[in-house]
Each structure stands twice: as structure tokens, then as C-alpha cells.
Design a protein around this motif. Structure first.
Motif, PDB file in Angstrom:
ATOM      1  N   MET A   1       0.825  -1.195   0.000  1.00 11.91           N
ATOM      2  CA  MET A   1       0.000   0.000   0.000  1.00 11.91           C
ATOM      3  C   MET A   1       0.866   1.255   0.000  1.00 11.91           C
ATOM      4  O   MET A   1       0.580   2.243  -0.684  1.00 11.91           O
ATOM      5  CB  MET A   1      -0.897  -0.007   1.245  1.00 11.91           C
ATOM      6  CG  MET A   1      -2.105   0.866   1.125  1.00 11.91           C
ATOM      7  SD  MET A   1      -3.052   0.792   2.646  1.00 11.91           S
ATOM      8  CE  MET A   1      -2.311   2.127   3.528  1.00 11.91           C
ATOM      9  N   VAL A   2       1.946   1.221   0.769  1.00  9.86           N
ATOM     10  CA  VAL A   2       2.794   2.401   0.924  1.00  9.86           C
ATOM     11  C   VAL A   2       3.633   2.626  -0.342  1.00  9.86           C
ATOM     12  O   VAL A   2       3.951   3.760  -0.678  1.00  9.86           O
ATOM     13  CB  VAL A   2       3.700   2.229   2.174  1.00  9.86           C
ATOM     14  CG1 VAL A   2       4.728   3.339   2.248  1.00  9.86           C
ATOM     15  CG2 VAL A   2       2.856   2.194   3.439  1.00  9.86           C
ATOM     16  N   ARG A   3       3.921   1.535  -1.099  1.00 10.85           N
ATOM     17  CA  ARG A   3       4.803   1.632  -2.259  1.00 10.85           C
ATOM     18  C   ARG A   3       4.328   2.697  -3.256  1.00 10.85           C
ATOM     19  O   ARG A   3       5.124   3.439  -3.825  1.00 10.85           O
ATOM     20  CB  ARG A   3       4.902   0.265  -2.972  1.00 10.85           C
ATOM     21  CG  ARG A   3       6.122   0.144  -3.875  1.00 10.85           C
ATOM     22  CD  ARG A   3       6.080  -1.163  -4.686  1.00 10.85           C
ATOM     23  NE  ARG A   3       6.000  -2.366  -3.866  1.00 10.85           N
ATOM     24  CZ  ARG A   3       7.060  -2.904  -3.237  1.00 10.85           C
ATOM     25  NH1 ARG A   3       8.244  -2.376  -3.330  1.00 10.85           N
ATOM     26  NH2 ARG A   3       6.904  -3.998  -2.512  1.00 10.85           N
ATOM     27  N   GLY A   4       3.006   2.785  -3.431  1.00 11.72           N
ATOM     28  CA  GLY A   4       2.445   3.737  -4.367  1.00 11.72           C
ATOM     29  C   GLY A   4       2.765   5.179  -4.028  1.00 11.72           C
ATOM     30  O   GLY A   4       2.693   6.070  -4.879  1.00 11.72           O
ATOM     31  N   PHE A   5       3.110   5.459  -2.794  1.00 15.05           N
ATOM     32  CA  PHE A   5       3.399   6.839  -2.380  1.00 15.05           C
ATOM     33  C   PHE A   5       4.885   7.147  -2.365  1.00 15.05           C
ATOM     34  O   PHE A   5       5.283   8.265  -2.071  1.00 15.05           O
ATOM     35  CB  PHE A   5       2.832   7.085  -0.968  1.00 15.05           C
ATOM     36  CG  PHE A   5       1.330   6.936  -0.883  1.00 15.05           C
ATOM     37  CD1 PHE A   5       0.492   7.983  -1.269  1.00 15.05           C
ATOM     38  CD2 PHE A   5       0.744   5.749  -0.446  1.00 15.05           C
ATOM     39  CE1 PHE A   5      -0.885   7.835  -1.208  1.00 15.05           C
ATOM     40  CE2 PHE A   5      -0.616   5.600  -0.388  1.00 15.05           C
ATOM     41  CZ  PHE A   5      -1.445   6.658  -0.763  1.00 15.05           C
ATOM     42  N   MET A   6       5.706   6.138  -2.644  1.00 13.56           N
ATOM     43  CA  MET A   6       7.159   6.333  -2.495  1.00 13.56           C
ATOM     44  C   MET A   6       7.724   7.047  -3.720  1.00 13.56           C
ATOM     45  O   MET A   6       7.238   6.897  -4.824  1.00 13.56           O
ATOM     46  CB  MET A   6       7.875   4.997  -2.292  1.00 13.56           C
ATOM     47  CG  MET A   6       7.394   4.235  -1.070  1.00 13.56           C
ATOM     48  SD  MET A   6       7.728   5.079   0.483  1.00 13.56           S
ATOM     49  CE  MET A   6       9.404   4.497   0.771  1.00 13.56           C
TER      50      MET A   6
END
Lengths: 396, 295
Positions: free
Chosen positions: B290-295
Motif C-alpha cells: 500500500m505504501v509503495r504507491g506513495f514512495m
């Protein structure tokens, strides 16, 4: 001329009698064991026309203290009584009463707090209210409960103080046991407490209108209000003493913020509040007869806490036990222990000190337990280790 | 399935001999059997008062709450696990006094649970003070000159505030009470059964004999329609009368006074209850994707 009669009555009946003699304008109350008979007795006085009080039966203790706050702000002399969960439910209103500087007098029948449910004596309820800004008195006997109630009116309404006063007595032990007590004649009590003439009453149509409790947020005087409260409760210490001396001269019973037995030369001492002081003294007398230098220090005023007097009284001891009938979970010890230990901090010579949590939820306070405490103290004075800072006395 | 006896504990009830609570206890246990309750799913919450001692006598998932606070505690229980059958036992002293606000809001929510009120019109446990349902001008130890306030119209209040099943029982009629409790538990929505429960020790006015001469069953009246909300409200007002009324002057309706089926419950408005908290996976959860998309 002051005349007294000797009554056989319960602590609650005597508190109600004192309240009647102080003639409050308003009483708002809600029944809760073991306070109930105070307000029942008072309701009877109202019905008999023996006191001209607006007596309001409300639907909860929160409403009781709210009604008291409103009546007191309007300029009335106000009293109430509660216990345990009732006091807990009043909590936010207790702060309103002290923050608005309303001299309400409330009796509290000291009782354990839920959960689990319990209706018997301990000091969890009143100790839970110790930081609400109320002056707090403890009675050992029905007689003290009677005297404290009368003195409370003078203390609360004193212009140097103007703070609410909680006068407490131990649930069932003092509230419901029939005890012998001296009761003053009505005229003497009326003259002693005098009339109440508040400066800033809401309903005083001789002065410009005032508002109570307005917003004092960021940049407002909230902080200074609190400082004024601190100053007032500090000043109350002298008022409590002088009112005590004045009442003592009339009723010929001694009053001190602390009361020592054998403390002049005691090496081992128990510090207690409420009814347990009597149990401790009983055992102390036995030990004195055997030549052991023991003493008992009873604390009658918990707020403002008599630090200097306690430090002086205990300073010469070798070992001191503090008896706490309530917990301060996670703290070094119970509420009384924390205060007593702090009181001794400034002294160069300090006794060894140990805290005993006892009698929670009405657990029996047997003389045997008092003997055990003195025996522990004797061992500690002889060099034994302090058995941990906190001992659950008599718990299975 | 457990039967009546199974809902007992080894503790024997400590109510006064003749107390209306005994019959309510009996009727409730019969209703539990009739509605096929099991120990895993029957959750009963008690307030404080003589009725609250039932917490020691009833085998179930039990919670003994604070004075007047049975309803909010039960609300938490009901929302955390929608598979529970939640029953609240409360008294007139706590439920209609200190807890009256909770009662109003629980009706308003139409939360799916059953409330059984032990209404003895007096404070029994604290020995005889006036309660919120004590008769107007009745003298008690806390009101030696008589109660100044009108009693709470418990039935009317429940109907006005949105309860969808409102009934009144009489502790002197166990089969009738049992049927009311059964219907209340089976009802989907907020069900209130207020029971005239004579306190034989402290209320010397509203006795079993007094009620027996005055109660009548609405279901035996021709033409009574429990789905007529205004009619039910009007009927609730007929309960109130002068304290000294004769049996002819005051008749007290018992039975199902109001019911409404199909109104959505509070739980219906909470889609998250389809997957309640207790069934969800516990933290920690892996958020890497989920967090990968914001990196």
C-alpha cells in the motif's frame, strides 16, 4: 450560655443534626448507601418545619452538585451529602464548585468504588477527589463528624477562603454505629456560624449583575484563577486553626489539624486517618503499658495538608507506618503515604517509613493487624529491612 | 439447548420473600428457553438496584454495570459482536433516573436489543426513597411531604422517542410476562418491556393486590391496534391518575402496547458490522504494497 446535651446517635444522624443547626438555604441530594440516612434525617427536619431549607430531591449526584453550584452562585448557604460512586459522578462539578469559589459544605460517607461492587468503607472515593480544590476533613468519630460539619460552614464562608469543604466520615463504621456525642444548643451553633453574606451573588439586586464561570481561555485569566485558588487553600490553613480554636473554646473539645497520642517521645508511630486511628491507639496503649515507646498520629485535615505539623510530630521517630485505606495504583504508595513522606523530605533526620494499604472495601481492621504493624516497626527500628515500601496489610 | 434450570447459577436469589423480581426471573429464564438462547450468545447487562442482584443468579455472558449505565454498556456489547442476543435489565431507580438520557437515545437509535425494566416505583435497595416513577404526592422517607414531580411516563417516552416494541408486564402474571419477553427478544429493533414489579417491603401502595384490581390486557380489548402509534401514546396517558384512585377509576393497560416492524435498526446503518471488529485480523498488518504507491 452554651449548653450541650449528650446524645446516643449514629454519625449520620449527628451530621444531619449539625446541618439542621447550620440552617442551609438549599440542600440538593440523592440517596446512596451509606450516606442515605443523612438526607433522610434532614428531609424529616424539613417536613417537621424544624429547618427552612429548600430541599431538592434530584435524579443523580451530578444533578445534586449542579443544583448546589447554582444555588450557591445565587447566594445561598448550600449543603449536600454523598458517598462513593456519587462522589465520583460529581467529579466535574466538584471542580466547578471550587473554581467558582462557592462555599458549599458536603458530607461524604467514605466508601469503596466499583468495580467490583462494594458498599463498605474505604477512602478511595474521597482520595479520588483530593485534587479537586476542596478542603477535606476526616472524622474519626461521630462527635468529630458533628463538630467538623459546623466548623466547615465557618471555614468555607470565611472571606479569606471561599472554598467548598468536604467533611468525611467512615461508611458504616462511623455513619451507622451508634456513638455517644455532645450536641450543642441551636442558638450557640447559629451564633457561631452566623449568617452568610456573599459578595458576588447572582441574585443580589442591590449590586450590578455578575456572571459566574465565563470562558477564560487562551490569554484569559484562567492561570491566575488557579493561582488564586492555590492561595486561598493555603490561607485556609490558618482559618481552619482559628475556627477550630474558637469552636473548641465553646464546646470544650480539643481540635487540631493533627492529633497525636504518645507522640511526645514516640520512637515508633502509626499515622492514620478516620476511624482506624482508634484501633491504632488501642494497641498503642497496650504497648505503652509494656514500656514500648509508641505513638499514633491522626490527621484530621487532609486538604490543605498539614506538612509542617506532621514533620514536627514525626521528626523524632525511628520508624513510621502510614496506614492508607485507598490505593494510588502505580504510585510509590497510597495517598496519605505520599504526603507524609513528602512532609519529611526537608528534615535532616528522617525516620524509616513504610506504607500499609489496609481495609479496602471494608476488609476488617483487626487489632491484630495493628499489633503486626507496631511489631514490624520495632524490627525496622532495630535494623531490619523495610519490608518493601508498600504492604497489603491482612490481604489473603 | 439450555432449559429454564440451566440459566440458574448455584447462587440462590436474595430478594425479599414475595418480591416481584422472583417472577420476572422465572419469566425471563422461560423466555430464554423459548427463544433458544445458548450461553455463548446470551449477553445480559444489569444496572444497580435490587434487580441488579440478578447478575449473581443468572448463567449467561453477564455484565454488572454502574448505576443507570446498563444501556450504554449493552450498546458497546451489541455493536462489538452482532451475533449476541443482548438483554438489559434495569430498574426504575437507575434506568429512568440517572440513566434516563441513555434510555431516550437508545430508543432513538432503535438499536436491536431488549430492555426489561423492573419498575417497582421506589428505591428498594436503598430502603424506600422516591424513584422517578413513584406516584405523585406519595410520601416516602426522602419525600416526607410527598413527591412533587409527576412520574416518568416510561411507555409514552419509549413510543415518542422511537422504540419499535413497547410493552408492559405485571409481575403477578408469569405466563403473560413470559410471552412479552419472548416477543421482545424476537423483535428486531429496540424492545422495551416495563414491568409493574411490586416491592413488597418498601412500596405499600402499589402492591400485588392493588395491581390485580387494576390491570387489564390490551390484547383482550376489541379493536386495540398496537401498530397505531398515536393510539398507543394516548393509551400510555391513561396509566396516570390520582394516587387514591379506586380500581374503577384507574385501569392499567398491560400487553404489547406498540409495535412497528421493518424500521431499520442502528446496526443496519453500520455496514462495518458485516465484518465485525472481533472477526477482523489483528495488527500488525503488512502495509508494504500500500505504501509503495506513495514512495
Amino acid at each position: 450560655m452554651a449548653t450541650q446535651k449528650t446524645l446516643a446517635a449514629t454519625g449520620n444522624v449527628l451530621v444531619a443534626e449539625a446541618m439542621r443547626q447550620c440552617a442551609p438555604d438549599v440542600m440538593a441530594a440523592y440517596p446512596i448507601t451509606p450516606q442515605t440516612t443523612i438526607v433522610e434525617e434532614f428531609a424529616k427536619f424539613v417536613a417537621q418545619g424544624r429547618v427552612h431549607t429548600e430541599y431538592v430531591t434530584v435524579e443523580s449526584e451530578h444533578s445534586a452538585m449542579s443544583a448546589c453550584v447554582g444555588a450557591s452562585a445565587a447566594g445561598a448557604r448550600v449543603m449536600t451529602a454523598t458517598s462513593s460512586q456519587g462522589l465520583a459522578l460529581m467529579w466535574e462539578e466538584l471542580h466547578i464548585a471550587s473554581g467558582m469559589r462557592l462555599p458549599i459544605v458536603m458530607a461524604n460517607a467514605n466508601r469503596a468504588l466499583s468495580a467490583p461492587i462494594n458498599i463498605h468503607c474505604d477512602h478511595s472515593d474521597v482520595m479520588g477527589a483530593r485534587d479537586t480544590g476542596w478542603i477535606i476533613l476526616f472524622a474519626e468519630t461521630a462527635q468529630e463528624a458533628y463538630d467538623n460539619t459546623i466548623m466547615s460552614v465557618r471555614i468555607a464562608e470565611h472571606p479569606d477562603v471561599l472554598l467548598p469543604v468536604m467533611t468525611t466520615l467512615d461508611g458504616f463504621i462511623t455513619t451507622h454505629s451508634i456513638d455517644r456525642a455532645q450536641v450543642m444548643d441551636d442558638e450557640t451553633v447559629a451564633a457561631f456560624v452566623g449568617d452568610y453574606h456573599p459578595d458576588l451573588a447572582l441574585l443580589d439586586d442591590t449590586k450590578p449583575p455578575v456572571s459566574h464561570g465565563n470562558f477564560a481561555g487562551l490569554g484569559g485569566p484562567y492561570f491566575e484563577f488557579k493561582k488564586a485558588q492555590r492561595n486561598a487553600i493555603d490561607r485556609s490553613a490558618a482559618v481552619i486553626k482559628s475556627v477550630g480554636e474558637e469552636w473548641s473554646a465553646i464546646c470544650e473539645r480539643p481540635f487540631g489539624v493533627i492529633e497525636g497520642w504518645g507522640m511526645e517521645d514516640a520512637e515508633l508511630a502509626i499515622v492514620a486517618i478516620g476511624s482506624t486511628a482508634g484501633n491504632a491507639r488501642h494497641v498503642a496503649r497496650e504497648l505503652r503499658a509494656q514500656g514500648v515507646r509508641v505513638g499514633v498520629l491522626k490527621v484530621r485535615v487532609f486538604r490543605p495538608f498539614p506538612f509542617a505539623e506532621i514533620a514536627d510530630a514525626l521528626g523524632g521517630c525511628k520508624a513510621v507506618a502510614v496506614l492508607d485505606r485507598s490505593e494510588s495504583f502505580g504510585a510509590e504508595g497510597g495517598p496519605l503515604f505520599l504526603e507524609v513522606r513528602s512532609a519529611l523530605y526537608d528534615r535532616a533526620e528522617r525516620p524509616a517509613i513504610v506504607d500499609y494499604i489496609y481495609g479496602l472495601g471494608g476488609a476488617d481492621v483487626k487489632l491484630e493487624l495493628m499489633r503486626r504493624v507496631f511489631s514490624d516497626l520495632s524490627d525496622i527500628a532495630d535494623g531490619a529491612e523495610v519490608p518493601g515500601r508498600l504492604v497489603y496489610l491482612g490481604a489473603r | 439447548m439450555p432449559t429454564v434450570k440451566d440459566f440458574e447459577t448455584p447462587n440462590k436469589p436474595t430478594w425479599c420473600p414475595g418480591c416481584g423480581n422472583f417472577n420476572m426471573f422465572q419469566a425471563l429464564r422461560q423466555a430464554y428457553e423459548l427463544t433458544s438462547q445458548d450461553f455463548e450468545h446470551l449477553a445480559v447487562v444489569w444496572g444497580i438496584g435490587c434487580h441488579g442482584n440478578g447478575a449473581d443468579f443468572t448463567r449467561c455472558q453477564g455484565f454488572h454495570a454502574l448505576h443507570g449505565r446498563a444501556l450504554p454498556a449493552a450498546t458497546g456489547l451489541a455493536l462489538s459482536n452482532p451475533e449476541l442476543t443482548v438483554v438489559v435489565e434495569m430498574g426504575d431507580g437507575d434506568g429512568y433516573g440517572i440513566g434516563l438520557g441513555h434510555f431516550v437515545h437508545s430508543c432513538r437509535r432503535n438499536i436491536d436489543m431488549t430492555v426489561v425494566a423492573h419498575d417497582n416505583q421506589i428505591y428498594g435497595l436503598t430502603t424506600g426513597q422516591a424513584s422517578p416513577t413513584t406516584e405523585h404526592m406519595m410520601k416516602t422517607v426522602s419525600t416526607p411531604t410527598g413527591v412533587l414531580e409527576e412520574p416518568v411516563n416510561t411507555i409514552g417516552l419509549a413510543i415518542a422517542e422511537g422504540a419499535t416494541f413497547v410493552a408492559r408486564g405485571f409481575a403477578g402474571d408469569v405466563p403473560h410476562m413470559t410471552a412479552l419477553f419472548q416477543q421482545a427478544i424476537e423483535h428486531k429493533g429496540f424492545a422495551v418491556v416495563d414491568v409493574f414489579q411490586p416491592c413488597v417491603t418498601w412500596n405499600k401502595l402499589n402492591t400485588f393486590a392493588w395491581f390485580r384490581e387494576r390491570v387489564y390486557k390490551v390484547e383482550e380489548e376489541s379493536g386495540y391496534d398496537p401498530t397505531d402509534r398515536a393510539g398507543a401514546m394516548a393509551l400510555s396517558l391513561t396509566t396516570f391518575h390520582d394516587m387514591a384512585c379506586t380500581p374503577e377509576q384507574c385501569k392499567l393497560p398491560i400487553g404489547v402496547l406498540y409495535r412497528e416492524e421493518g424500521r431499520p435498526t442502528y446496526q443496519d446503518g453500520l455496514p462495518q458490522l458485516d465484518e465485525p471488529l472481533w472477526k477482523r485480523a489483528l495488527a500488525p498488518r503488512d502495509l508494504t504494497e500500500m505504501v509503495r504507491g506513495f514512495m
